[in-house]
Each structure stands twice: as C-alpha cells, then as structure tokens.
Design a protein around this motif. Sequence first.
Motif, PDB file in Angstrom:
ATOM      1  N   ARG A  50       0.892  -1.302   0.169  1.00  0.00           N
ATOM      2  CA  ARG A  50       0.031  -0.243  -0.075  1.00  0.00           C
ATOM      3  C   ARG A  50       0.884   0.986   0.119  1.00  0.00           C
ATOM      4  N   TRP A  71      -7.678  -1.694  -1.188  1.00  0.00           N
ATOM      5  CA  TRP A  71      -8.592  -0.784  -0.456  1.00  0.00           C
ATOM      6  C   TRP A  71      -8.230   0.515  -0.678  1.00  0.00           C
ATOM      7  N   LYS A 102      -4.374  -7.848   1.739  1.00  0.00           N
ATOM      8  CA  LYS A 102      -3.106  -8.665   2.185  1.00  0.00           C
ATOM      9  C   LYS A 102      -3.021 -10.001   1.494  1.00  0.00           C
ATOM     10  N   VAL A 126       0.839   4.234   6.492  1.00  0.00           N
ATOM     11  CA  VAL A 126      -0.399   3.570   7.041  1.00  0.00           C
ATOM     12  C   VAL A 126       0.098   2.512   7.949  1.00  0.00           C
ATOM     13  N   ASP A 128       0.605  -0.519  10.429  1.00  0.00           N
ATOM     14  CA  ASP A 128       0.300  -2.165  10.342  1.00  0.00           C
ATOM     15  C   ASP A 128      -0.955  -2.449  11.208  1.00  0.00           C
ATOM     16  N   TYR A 131      -3.823  -1.387   8.970  1.00  0.00           N
ATOM     17  CA  TYR A 131      -3.980  -1.988   7.575  1.00  0.00           C
ATOM     18  C   TYR A 131      -4.380  -3.487   8.046  1.00  0.00           C
TER      19      TYR A 131
END
Length: 135
Positions: A50, A71, A102, A126, A128, A131
């Motif tokens: 990402r 996303w 993921k 972002v 972890d 996410y």
Amino acid sequence: MSDTFTGEGVFPKGPTNDAYAAYFTGTSYLNMLSTEGVYIGNVTFEPGCRNFWHIHHKGGQILLVTDGRGWYQEEGKPAQELHPGDVVNIPPETKHWHGAAKDSWFVHVAVEVPAEGKSNEWLEPVSDEEYNALG
C-alpha cells in the motif's frame, strides 16, 4: 480474477516503482500509459502493498480498478474494499491511501486530474495496526 493472478492484467505491470518506493510499504510496479497532457499510470501492488497517506494538491486523482482486490481510505472515514470495475474520484486536498488486500494482487489505472500548480504531498505510512484490521 484467477487464483494464479500475478499482477499482469489489462496493461503490462511495468518495472518496479523505484521512483516512489520510499512512499510505499511493499513492492509496487508502475507502467506509465501517458505522460502527455494527462498523466495516466497503471499501478500494480503485490499482496499487502500500500502507499503512504498522501494528498493531491490542486487537481486530484481518479482510480480505475482493473484487477485484484484492494482498499481505498480517506482520513476519518472507513476503508472501502475495491474490485475490478470500481472507480474512485479523489478530490484535491483529500488525505488518503490505497493499496492491495493482504491476500491479493491489486491493479488500478491512476489518472491525475490536470491542474495548474498541482503537486503530491507524501505523509506517514499506513500503520500495520490500521492495515491489519482490514479484511
């Protein structure tokens, strides 16, 4: 989407996105489709990849999802799951991020909305925690 999808979709995935690697968690690939008038790039994200939170100043951006699952999230709003055929219009001055799920490659065509004086401001990654809370 096939279980064997490896990032090659409607447009070739291109080379690793080395120019912007500092603003991504994981590996992405960039194939610029147009650099005249309107900048259009085919961006491929490996599973779990990402980009960082960022803001498009002035022109904004449009994402056209072509493959995989990913996303998109604007600051202060829940993340939206993205699938092929989805279109995301990102207004200028909107803090946001986008990337792969993921467990899936993710590909979108990114269209930069032309505007005089446009720029991108890259912000923090972002986390972890944020996410990994997504499905």
